[in-house]
Structure formats: C-alpha cells, structure tokens
Design a protein around this motif. Structure first.
Motif, PDB file in Angstrom:
ATOM      1  N   VAL A 200      -5.640   0.888  -4.463  1.00 25.81           N
ATOM      2  CA  VAL A 200      -6.096   2.353  -4.318  1.00 25.81           C
ATOM      3  C   VAL A 200      -6.329   2.298  -2.735  1.00 25.81           C
ATOM      4  O   VAL A 200      -5.823   3.300  -2.018  1.00 25.81           O
ATOM      5  CB  VAL A 200      -7.483   2.362  -4.768  1.00 25.81           C
ATOM      6  CG1 VAL A 200      -7.984   3.757  -4.460  1.00 25.81           C
ATOM      7  CG2 VAL A 200      -7.118   2.486  -6.444  1.00 25.81           C
ATOM      8  N   ARG A 201      -6.944   1.411  -2.144  1.00 29.13           N
ATOM      9  CA  ARG A 201      -6.944   1.321  -0.672  1.00 29.13           C
ATOM     10  C   ARG A 201      -5.873   1.355   0.034  1.00 29.13           C
ATOM     11  O   ARG A 201      -5.620   2.114   1.151  1.00 29.13           O
ATOM     12  CB  ARG A 201      -7.794   0.257  -0.020  1.00 29.13           C
ATOM     13  CG  ARG A 201      -9.363   0.598  -0.642  1.00 29.13           C
ATOM     14  CD  ARG A 201     -10.374  -0.731  -0.128  1.00 29.13           C
ATOM     15  NE  ARG A 201     -10.059  -0.813   1.397  1.00 29.13           N
ATOM     16  CZ  ARG A 201     -10.397  -1.903   1.870  1.00 29.13           C
ATOM     17  NH1 ARG A 201     -10.774  -3.008   1.261  1.00 29.13           N
ATOM     18  NH2 ARG A 201     -10.142  -2.019   3.207  1.00 29.13           N
ATOM     19  N   TRP A 202      -4.810   0.523  -0.449  1.00 23.94           N
ATOM     20  CA  TRP A 202      -3.517   0.347   0.187  1.00 23.94           C
ATOM     21  C   TRP A 202      -2.701   1.583   0.259  1.00 23.94           C
ATOM     22  O   TRP A 202      -2.184   2.113   1.073  1.00 23.94           O
ATOM     23  CB  TRP A 202      -2.725  -0.648  -0.536  1.00 23.94           C
ATOM     24  CG  TRP A 202      -1.512  -0.872  -0.131  1.00 23.94           C
ATOM     25  CD1 TRP A 202      -0.772  -0.793   1.288  1.00 23.94           C
ATOM     26  CD2 TRP A 202      -0.509  -2.097  -0.709  1.00 23.94           C
ATOM     27  NE1 TRP A 202       0.378  -1.252   1.290  1.00 23.94           N
ATOM     28  CE2 TRP A 202       0.523  -2.288   0.410  1.00 23.94           C
ATOM     29  CE3 TRP A 202      -0.496  -2.755  -1.774  1.00 23.94           C
ATOM     30  CZ2 TRP A 202       1.782  -2.865  -0.163  1.00 23.94           C
ATOM     31  CZ3 TRP A 202       0.576  -3.465  -2.119  1.00 23.94           C
ATOM     32  CH2 TRP A 202       1.746  -3.524  -1.078  1.00 23.94           C
ATOM     33  N   ARG A 203      -2.681   2.341  -0.955  1.00 22.37           N
ATOM     34  CA  ARG A 203      -1.948   3.492  -1.050  1.00 22.37           C
ATOM     35  C   ARG A 203      -2.606   4.825  -0.262  1.00 22.37           C
ATOM     36  O   ARG A 203      -1.839   5.541   0.269  1.00 22.37           O
ATOM     37  CB  ARG A 203      -2.130   4.054  -2.718  1.00 22.37           C
ATOM     38  CG  ARG A 203      -1.235   3.133  -3.444  1.00 22.37           C
ATOM     39  CD  ARG A 203      -1.280   3.593  -5.050  1.00 22.37           C
ATOM     40  NE  ARG A 203      -0.405   4.508  -5.317  1.00 22.37           N
ATOM     41  CZ  ARG A 203       0.265   4.595  -6.436  1.00 22.37           C
ATOM     42  NH1 ARG A 203      -0.023   3.785  -7.600  1.00 22.37           N
ATOM     43  NH2 ARG A 203       1.124   5.384  -6.739  1.00 22.37           N
ATOM     44  N   ALA A 204      -4.067   4.686  -0.070  1.00 20.30           N
ATOM     45  CA  ALA A 204      -4.705   5.616   0.802  1.00 20.30           C
ATOM     46  C   ALA A 204      -4.497   5.345   2.355  1.00 20.30           C
ATOM     47  O   ALA A 204      -4.919   6.048   3.007  1.00 20.30           O
ATOM     48  CB  ALA A 204      -5.993   5.765   0.301  1.00 20.30           C
ATOM     49  N   GLY A 205      -4.082   3.959   2.686  1.00 17.06           N
ATOM     50  CA  GLY A 205      -3.890   3.631   3.876  1.00 17.06           C
ATOM     51  C   GLY A 205      -5.403   3.395   4.572  1.00 17.06           C
ATOM     52  O   GLY A 205      -5.625   3.650   6.003  1.00 17.06           O
ATOM     53  N   GLU A 206      -6.438   2.986   3.519  1.00 19.82           N
ATOM     54  CA  GLU A 206      -7.724   2.660   4.081  1.00 19.82           C
ATOM     55  C   GLU A 206      -8.068   1.331   4.799  1.00 19.82           C
ATOM     56  O   GLU A 206      -7.452   0.392   4.175  1.00 19.82           O
ATOM     57  CB  GLU A 206      -8.536   2.946   3.079  1.00 19.82           C
ATOM     58  CG  GLU A 206      -8.627   4.496   2.591  1.00 19.82           C
ATOM     59  CD  GLU A 206      -9.525   4.560   1.306  1.00 19.82           C
ATOM     60  OE1 GLU A 206     -10.324   3.668   0.789  1.00 19.82           O
ATOM     61  OE2 GLU A 206      -9.799   5.692   0.877  1.00 19.82           O
TER      62      GLU A 206
END
Length: 234
Positions: A200-206
């Motif tokens: 989830v964080r990867w996809r959001a670039g977080e």
C-alpha cells in the motif's frame, strides 16, 4: 523513470505462472536480438515456484547467462543459499552461471568486490541485465537492501550488507540500485498478507528509500512490473 505496474493474481501459483510466461518471452526476445539472455535470479518461496515451472519449459539454457541479485554469504550447498536453490531446480549452464563467490577465503566486503569484477568481465563495464527478478520483504527491503543500511547509498554495482531481519544472521552480497535500475526489465514477485501494508505504501509512494527500500527501484530505461497475489495486493 519508469513507474511500477502493479498486477494482482489470485494466489502465489498464479503469480509464478505469470512470471514464467514473462521469463520465457523475454528470454526468447533477448536471444533473438542479442544472442543471449542475461538474467539475475532471486531467492525465496515464490521464486522456488517459478523455478519449478521453468524447469518444465522449453528454454535454451545454453544461452542464458545467470547472476544472482543477492545472496547470503554462504556456500551454495546451504539450504539458505539463493544460488543453491536455483542450481538444484534449474538446468543452468555452469559455464555462464555465476554464484556469489562465498566459498573462497574472502570476507563479505571482498566477496562483493570480486562479484562485481566477475560481472564486469562477463558483461562489460556498464552491465545491463535483460531481466532482474526481485522480491520484497515485509520490512520493505528488496535484494539485500535493508532499511537504514549503508548498502542503500552504495555507488558501486555490487556491495555487501550486514544481516537484515531474515535468518540466518549472516552478511549479504547484493546488487545496488545503480545496477538494478540499469536493467531492461525488473520483475517483482510479492506474495502474502504480511506484505500488504508495505505494498500500500509502495503504491502510494509514501516514505523514503531509507525506510522503504523498494522505492529505490526505478529503472531509467526499462520496465518495472510487480506481480502480486490477492493477499498482498487486495
């Protein structure tokens, strides 16, 4: 830089099947275009499924040059060795297969230097892989590029790292982002519910590369594809 393409499949077997198809297609195209297919293999349970599938497919292994995107500083005879896994399951050509030279008298840092020398001798001073296979740990690491470690900022092609969170607690040899991001194709295999939060964080670039190392994978002139199972990607 290429943005990741995230694709979700029902289960780890479906991820492995898709990876096998892509591996086969890229191998045939590379051999037709350049006379060989230069690939970096990975370790773990999902690649094991992939390798068992590849062993049943028609591939010209005599023209497939194999390195390893990372490995533990262990003999290939160890059950924890990425090279050992591939050597047991695949009909690799020993003349053009390059395990990490961990069985020598070198320490981990010297082993990384030697592996980079072997890589440059085989592929030239600016090596470019046709395919690099990678996974992601539940801490967001990839290859042996662990959160907070010095290897994340290495300006070499290959470096070493102190142990991460995965057993056994031994040093690692790993490709750096410099080498990974020069590849024509990078393919991640990511399965399991324990990976979902980091996906989830990867996809959001977080976050940052220091805290979520997968964010550092961004091929300059290549494709970046992430194959997920439902547990990791839903």
């Amino acid at each position: 830089m290429m943005q990741p393409e995230f694709l979700t499949f029902p289960d780890p077997d479906a991820v492995a099947a898709e990876a096998a198809t892509r591996f086969l297609n890229l191998a045939e195209a590379a051999i037709a275009a350049r006379g060989q297919f230069v690939v970096a293999l990975a370790g773990g349970s999902t690649p094991e499924r992939l390798y068992k599938l590849l062993a049943t497919r028609e591939l010209d292994w005599e023209k497939i040059v194999v390195f390893f995107s990372d490995d533990r500083f262990l003999s290939p005879a160890s059950r924890f060795s990425n090279a050992g896994l591939a050597l047991r399951l695949l009909p690799l050509n020993p003349k053009i297969t390059y395990p990490v030279p961990a069985e020598t008298s070198l320490d981990a840092a010297e082993c990384a230097v030697q592996y980079e020398r072997e890589l440059v001798a085989a592929l030239g001073p600016e090596p470019r892989f046709d395919l690099i296979l990678l996974g992601m740990g539940d801490d967001g690491h990839t290859a042996s590029l662990f959160p907070g470690k010095e290897a994340l900022t290495a300006r070499k092609l290959v470096t070493h790292s102190t142990p991460g969170v995965l057993p056994p607690p031994v040093d690692r040899i790993t490709f750096t982002f410099l080498l990974i991001n020069a590849a024509r194709n990078v393919l991640f295999l990511v399965t399991g519910a324990n990976k979902k939060e980091k996906v989830v964080r990867w996809r959001a670039g977080e976050g940052s590369v220091s805290t979520l190392p997968v964010l550092g994978v961004a091929p300059t002139e290549g494709t970046l594809t992430v194959l997920l199972d439902e547990a990791a990607g839903s």
